[in-house]
Write a protein that holds these residues in place. Structure first.
Motif, PDB file in Angstrom:
ATOM      1  N   VAL A  38       2.790   0.557 -11.601  1.00 52.11           N
ATOM      2  CA  VAL A  38       3.971   1.271 -12.089  1.00 52.11           C
ATOM      3  C   VAL A  38       4.794   1.801 -10.923  1.00 52.11           C
ATOM      4  N   ASN A  39       6.105   1.732 -11.104  1.00 46.52           N
ATOM      5  CA  ASN A  39       7.038   2.279 -10.110  1.00 46.52           C
ATOM      6  C   ASN A  39       6.919   1.600  -8.744  1.00 46.52           C
ATOM      7  N   PHE A  40       6.932   0.282  -8.779  1.00 51.13           N
ATOM      8  CA  PHE A  40       6.863  -0.465  -7.528  1.00 51.13           C
ATOM      9  C   PHE A  40       8.128  -0.261  -6.702  1.00 51.13           C
ATOM     10  N   VAL A  41       7.958  -0.051  -5.446  1.00 49.97           N
ATOM     11  CA  VAL A  41       9.097   0.000  -4.540  1.00 49.97           C
ATOM     12  C   VAL A  41       8.893  -1.050  -3.469  1.00 49.97           C
ATOM     13  N   LYS A  42       9.994  -1.617  -3.047  1.00 48.12           N
ATOM     14  CA  LYS A  42       9.922  -2.624  -1.999  1.00 48.12           C
ATOM     15  C   LYS A  42      10.175  -1.974  -0.662  1.00 48.12           C
ATOM     16  N   ARG A  43       9.312  -2.268   0.252  1.00 47.47           N
ATOM     17  CA  ARG A  43       9.520  -1.767   1.610  1.00 47.47           C
ATOM     18  C   ARG A  43       9.620  -2.963   2.538  1.00 47.47           C
ATOM     19  N   HIS A  44      10.668  -2.950   3.328  1.00 51.21           N
ATOM     20  CA  HIS A  44      10.805  -4.027   4.288  1.00 51.21           C
ATOM     21  C   HIS A  44       9.953  -3.689   5.499  1.00 51.21           C
ATOM     22  N   THR A  45       9.108  -4.608   5.857  1.00 45.52           N
ATOM     23  CA  THR A  45       8.237  -4.346   6.998  1.00 45.52           C
ATOM     24  C   THR A  45       8.677  -5.192   8.191  1.00 45.52           C
ATOM     25  N   LYS A  46       8.607  -4.574   9.321  1.00 47.43           N
ATOM     26  CA  LYS A  46       8.935  -5.292  10.555  1.00 47.43           C
ATOM     27  C   LYS A  46       7.644  -5.681  11.253  1.00 47.43           C
ATOM     28  N   PRO A  47       7.667  -6.814  11.908  1.00 44.41           N
ATOM     29  CA  PRO A  47       6.439  -7.192  12.634  1.00 44.41           C
ATOM     30  C   PRO A  47       6.182  -6.217  13.775  1.00 44.41           C
ATOM     31  N   ARG A  48       5.007  -5.650  13.800  1.00 41.41           N
ATOM     32  CA  ARG A  48       4.669  -4.698  14.858  1.00 41.41           C
ATOM     33  C   ARG A  48       3.864  -5.383  15.955  1.00 41.41           C
ATOM     34  N   LYS A  49       3.063  -6.335  15.520  1.00 41.87           N
ATOM     35  CA  LYS A  49       2.268  -7.069  16.508  1.00 41.87           C
ATOM     36  C   LYS A  49       2.780  -8.490  16.588  1.00 41.87           C
ATOM     37  N   GLN A  50       2.471  -9.123  17.665  1.00 39.41           N
ATOM     38  CA  GLN A  50       2.832 -10.525  17.804  1.00 39.41           C
ATOM     39  C   GLN A  50       2.080 -11.351  16.761  1.00 39.41           C
ATOM     40  N   GLY A  51       2.771 -12.263  16.130  1.00 35.51           N
ATOM     41  CA  GLY A  51       2.123 -13.114  15.136  1.00 35.51           C
ATOM     42  C   GLY A  51       2.186 -12.546  13.729  1.00 35.51           C
ATOM     43  N   GLN A  52       2.568 -11.270  13.627  1.00 38.24           N
ATOM     44  CA  GLN A  52       2.682 -10.646  12.317  1.00 38.24           C
ATOM     45  C   GLN A  52       4.053 -10.981  11.734  1.00 38.24           C
ATOM     46  N   LYS A  53       4.063 -11.244  10.461  1.00 38.25           N
ATOM     47  CA  LYS A  53       5.325 -11.640   9.843  1.00 38.25           C
ATOM     48  C   LYS A  53       6.088 -10.435   9.302  1.00 38.25           C
ATOM     49  N   ALA A  54       7.409 -10.551   9.387  1.00 36.55           N
ATOM     50  CA  ALA A  54       8.240  -9.567   8.717  1.00 36.55           C
ATOM     51  C   ALA A  54       8.257  -9.920   7.240  1.00 36.55           C
ATOM     52  N   GLY A  55       8.362  -8.931   6.411  1.00 36.47           N
ATOM     53  CA  GLY A  55       8.353  -9.253   4.992  1.00 36.47           C
ATOM     54  C   GLY A  55       8.654  -8.059   4.133  1.00 36.47           C
ATOM     55  N   ILE A  56       8.472  -8.259   2.878  1.00 36.78           N
ATOM     56  CA  ILE A  56       8.693  -7.182   1.930  1.00 36.78           C
ATOM     57  C   ILE A  56       7.351  -6.815   1.321  1.00 36.78           C
ATOM     58  N   LEU A  57       7.040  -5.561   1.451  1.00 34.66           N
ATOM     59  CA  LEU A  57       5.782  -5.061   0.914  1.00 34.66           C
ATOM     60  C   LEU A  57       6.089  -4.311  -0.381  1.00 34.66           C
ATOM     61  N   GLU A  58       5.395  -4.669  -1.430  1.00 36.82           N
ATOM     62  CA  GLU A  58       5.586  -3.929  -2.675  1.00 36.82           C
ATOM     63  C   GLU A  58       4.425  -2.984  -2.878  1.00 36.82           C
ATOM     64  N   LYS A  59       4.770  -1.770  -3.168  1.00 39.71           N
ATOM     65  CA  LYS A  59       3.739  -0.744  -3.277  1.00 39.71           C
ATOM     66  C   LYS A  59       4.123   0.245  -4.368  1.00 39.71           C
ATOM     67  N   GLU A  60       3.136   0.776  -5.032  1.00 34.63           N
ATOM     68  CA  GLU A  60       3.422   1.772  -6.052  1.00 34.63           C
ATOM     69  C   GLU A  60       3.879   3.072  -5.396  1.00 34.63           C
ATOM     70  N   ALA A  61       4.952   3.639  -5.937  1.00 35.68           N
ATOM     71  CA  ALA A  61       5.405   4.949  -5.491  1.00 35.68           C
ATOM     72  C   ALA A  61       4.960   5.983  -6.522  1.00 35.68           C
ATOM     73  N   ALA A  62       4.846   7.213  -6.054  1.00 35.34           N
ATOM     74  CA  ALA A  62       4.393   8.281  -6.957  1.00 35.34           C
ATOM     75  C   ALA A  62       5.406   8.509  -8.064  1.00 35.34           C
ATOM     76  N   ILE A  63       4.912   8.805  -9.230  1.00 34.53           N
ATOM     77  CA  ILE A  63       5.772   9.065 -10.382  1.00 34.53           C
ATOM     78  C   ILE A  63       5.472  10.467 -10.895  1.00 34.53           C
TER      79      ILE A  63
END
Ligand SMILES: [Zn+2]
Length: 105
Positions: A38-63
């Motif tokens: 419930v209450n999914f929010v999209k967070r754009h993630t940036k690659p922090r380490k080499q080889g890590q992909k940038a992407g969109i992380l979906e995570k539940e936010a507090a309601i």
């Protein structure tokens, strides 16, 4: 507290109205809860380490807890929760519609 961790709840207001899920976490200070799915929010993630992909992380936010109702398995819907004192002095949460015990505290 009317709603507790691991309760099945239904969302009664907001964008996710009608969705059901399990309470993963209660944030008592904020009067909010994290509910599974419930209450999914999209967070754009940036690659922090080499080889890590940038992407969109979906995570539940507090309601807000006021937007949630506990589900009574007997009524099969969101219900108001009352408290009953048992014969042994323990408090139990009960469904206000049918009187079904939701758990023992
Ligand atoms: Zn009930």
């Amino acid at each position: 507290m009317k709603i507790k961790k691991n309760d099945s709840v239904i969302v009664i207001a907001g964008n996710d109205k009608g969705k059901k899920g399990k309470v993963l976490k209660i944030l008592p200070d904020k009067g909010r809860a994290i509910v599974e799915g419930v209450n999914f929010v999209k967070r754009h993630t940036k690659p922090r380490k080499q080889g890590q992909k940038a992407g969109i992380l979906e995570k539940e936010a507090a309601i807000n807890l006021t937007n949630l109702m506990a589900i009574c398995t007997k009524c099969d819907k969101g219900v108001r929760v009352g408290t009953r004192i048992l014969a042994d002095g323990k408090r139990a949460r009960v469904c206000k519609s049918c009187g079904e015990m939701l758990d023992k505290e």
